[in-house]
Design a protein around this motif. Structure first.
Motif, PDB file in Angstrom:
ATOM      1  N   PRO A  36       0.807  -1.228   0.000  1.00 25.74           N
ATOM      2  CA  PRO A  36       0.000   0.000   0.000  1.00 25.74           C
ATOM      3  C   PRO A  36       0.836   1.273   0.000  1.00 25.74           C
ATOM      4  CG  PRO A  36       0.088  -0.913   2.204  1.00 25.74           C
ATOM      5  CD  PRO A  36       0.800  -1.894   1.309  1.00 25.74           C
ATOM      6  N   ASP A  37       0.296   2.301  -0.622  1.00 26.18           N
ATOM      7  CA  ASP A  37       0.892   3.628  -0.520  1.00 26.18           C
ATOM      8  C   ASP A  37       0.670   4.168   0.890  1.00 26.18           C
ATOM      9  OD1 ASP A  37       1.806   3.841  -3.185  1.00 26.18           O
ATOM     10  OD2 ASP A  37      -0.229   4.331  -3.843  1.00 26.18           O
ATOM     11  N   VAL A  38       1.577   5.018   1.340  1.00 22.47           N
ATOM     12  CA  VAL A  38       1.460   5.605   2.672  1.00 22.47           C
ATOM     13  C   VAL A  38       0.829   6.985   2.549  1.00 22.47           C
ATOM     14  CG1 VAL A  38       2.703   6.258   4.757  1.00 22.47           C
ATOM     15  CG2 VAL A  38       3.548   4.357   3.356  1.00 22.47           C
ATOM     16  N   PRO A  39      -0.320   7.221   3.193  1.00 21.62           N
ATOM     17  CA  PRO A  39      -0.966   8.542   3.117  1.00 21.62           C
ATOM     18  C   PRO A  39      -0.048   9.642   3.634  1.00 21.62           C
ATOM     19  CG  PRO A  39      -2.433   6.899   4.097  1.00 21.62           C
ATOM     20  CD  PRO A  39      -1.093   6.264   3.996  1.00 21.62           C
ATOM     21  N   PRO A 304       2.924  -6.528   7.400  1.00 19.63           N
ATOM     22  CA  PRO A 304       4.036  -6.638   6.446  1.00 19.63           C
ATOM     23  C   PRO A 304       5.005  -7.748   6.840  1.00 19.63           C
ATOM     24  CG  PRO A 304       4.404  -4.795   7.913  1.00 19.63           C
ATOM     25  CD  PRO A 304       3.024  -5.301   8.224  1.00 19.63           C
ATOM     26  N   TYR A 305       5.751  -8.241   5.868  1.00 19.85           N
ATOM     27  CA  TYR A 305       6.651  -9.371   6.116  1.00 19.85           C
ATOM     28  C   TYR A 305       7.762  -9.052   7.106  1.00 19.85           C
ATOM     29  CZ  TYR A 305      10.135  -7.311   2.938  1.00 19.85           C
ATOM     30  OH  TYR A 305      11.065  -6.492   2.349  1.00 19.85           O
ATOM     31  N   ASN A 306       8.022  -7.768   7.364  1.00 18.41           N
ATOM     32  CA  ASN A 306       9.044  -7.396   8.347  1.00 18.41           C
ATOM     33  C   ASN A 306       8.733  -7.961   9.728  1.00 18.41           C
ATOM     34  OD1 ASN A 306       8.103  -5.126   6.478  1.00 18.41           O
ATOM     35  ND2 ASN A 306      10.290  -4.670   6.701  1.00 18.41           N
ATOM     36  N   GLY A 336       3.949   2.833   6.674  1.00 18.95           N
ATOM     37  CA  GLY A 336       3.552   1.695   5.851  1.00 18.95           C
ATOM     38  C   GLY A 336       3.002   0.543   6.669  1.00 18.95           C
ATOM     39  N   LEU A 337       3.480   0.398   7.915  1.00 24.61           N
ATOM     40  CA  LEU A 337       2.956  -0.645   8.797  1.00 24.61           C
ATOM     41  C   LEU A 337       1.469  -0.422   9.034  1.00 24.61           C
ATOM     42  CD1 LEU A 337       3.018  -2.900  10.936  1.00 24.61           C
ATOM     43  CD2 LEU A 337       3.918  -1.230  12.554  1.00 24.61           C
TER      44      LEU A 337
END
Length: 448
Positions: A36-39, A304-306, A336-337
């Motif tokens: 996803p894009d981060v607002p 997220p995969y992190n 992003g998280l």
């Protein structure tokens, strides 16, 4: 560092970030379409992770990982029988497999097929952890808003386990490694190559295994080197026959308290707090293992995969073994998280559910989720697409944490929402529950 040097360093960093965006931006969206894009509001408020994305050119050749500088995670997965309908599928590494016991003999026919997902990182951090920790401390109200980085660290040193926070942050600070490969050893029997990794630092390879293994056993995959290298997190493969039961479960606020309705609470539960299971869910899942004769488990999350090591350790402690499917998201800001848990979640989950259906079309699945995001809509959509594949859907009703959350989405726990999500499905097929005991009674009837 002088004022001039500082400004020059900042300017060079800004230019490099812009070049990364231009060169890798379109490729990143192609490699990770659900990243996803981060607002803008999150970009402005969340800690910066500048330098996490490394500049790569499309024509650069893939390179093997360097054990002295790089780390690789091989995700746990589930193997399924090669099906006749899949014979036309081309194996990406058709000439690559080698049977260790007989390297010079022709390969036997494939027995199992499995998707291998791996994440590739440099061990060098893109930023000092203290910079991000200080920013988090201010956001969470653990340090004064006007405090400097040094003052923040001093204010929290007696309140928090800074070493633990650094460990959880490390996968967000280590630069990702695009266009890298790794040679792996599967069950000490066969070697294959994973990669090259995408612009997101992720590789996904559909491999065929040329040795048989009894269903229900577990295979270990690690780097093909001796001794076993510490730079690789080994992957474990559950071998599963086409028929039987399976469970598809969300993670955040379904089996783990994450508080996804609040961005600040997400940061706290992810980086500060000890991970806590939802009351009654570990017992429920372990009961399903016995009741459904060791069903296979998929843990499908928008995280997220992190967060893979963090979530895998939590799952190992409280829940049955299974394949954990996370978003292959990459960004230069910790916002992003938050976006991963809320943006395009339904599209992402339905896409992954479709993939699971191609692996196990003959199995019977139970889907378990919650009401914070799009689990009802995602499970309802896949159940309508493939009648009979999903046998039951259970949604945990997560109450609003405060009046503001309720006002922002007053219909989140409404009957109308769930009726719409599960339209044209048998009303006995789905259940919205407040505690795990309600599901326990239902699954006992389901088994009968």
């Amino acid at each position: 560092m002088s004022s001039l040097d500082s400004h020059l360093h900042t300017a060079l960093q800004t230019a490099e970030d812009a070049l990364v965006t231009v060169v890798d931006g379109l490729q990143l969206r192609k490699d990770a379409p659900f990243s996803p894009d981060v607002p803008k509001e999150l970009l402005n408020s969340m800690p910066d992770l500048t330098g996490r994305l490394l500049l790569t050119f499309p024509w650069s050749k893939p390179r093997p990982v360097d054990p002295s500088q790089h780390s690789v995670w091989i995700f746990d997965n589930t193997a399924y029988r090669v099906q006749l309908s899949q014979d036309a599928k081309v194996n990406k590494h058709q000439a690559d497999p080698k049977i260790i016991a007989a390297p010079n003999e022709p390969l036997p026919p494939p027995y199992w097929e499995v998707e291998y997902v791996a994440a590739y990182f440099s061990r060098e951090t893109c930023r000092e952890p203290s910079h991000v920790i200080a920013h988090l401390a201010r956001l969470l109200g653990l340090a004064r808003e006007a405090a400097t980085e040094e003052e923040c660290m001093d204010e929290i040193k007696d309140k928090l386990d800074v070493t633990l926070i650094e460990k959880r942050l490390e996968p967000f600070l280590n630069p990702i490694l695009p266009r890298h490969t790794i040679r792996v050893k599967i069950a000490d029997t066969e070697t294959q190559t994973l990669g090259p990794s995408s612009s997101s630092g992720i590789s996904s390879d559909l491999l065929r295994l040329h040795f048989d293994a009894p269903a229900g056993t577990q295979l270990t995959t690690t780097a093909n080197s001796d001794p076993t290298p510490c730079f690789v997190t080994p992957g474990h493969t559950v071998v599963a026959e086409p028929k039987g039961w399976g469970v598809i479960s969300d993670i955040d606020d379904t089996i783990k308290i994450t508080d996804t309705l609040s961005p600040i609470a997400v940061l706290k539960s992810t980086f500060i707090d000890a991970p806590t299971p939802v009351s009654g869910m570990p017992e429920l899942y372990n009961e399903m293992v016995k009741l459904f004769n060791d069903p296979i488990f998929f843990y499908l999350s928008g995280s997220p995969y992190n967060l893979y090591p963090f979530l895998r350790e939590f799952r190992q402690k409280y829940f049955p073994d299974g394949t954990m499917i996370l978003r292959d998201a990459s960004w230069q800001n910790l916002g992003g998280l938050i976006s991963s848990l809320s943006v395009n979640v339904q599209e992402y989950k339905v896409d992954r559910l479709e993939k699971m259906h191609t692996w196990f079309p003959q199995r019977q699945f139970i889907c378990i989720g919650d009401s914070t995001q799009k689990d009802p809509e995602s499970y309802g959509e896949i159940a309508r697409r493939h009648p009979g594949w999903i046998k039951a859907i259970y949604i945990r009703r997560v109450p609003d944490g405060n009046e503001v959350q309720g006002a922002l989405n007053p219909d989140r726990n409404s009957d109308k929402r769930f009726e719409t999500a599960f339209k044209r499905l048998d009303s006995k097929m789905w259940l919205v529950f407040d505690n795990a005991d309600e599901v326990r009674k239902n699954i006992q009837l389901l088994k009968k």
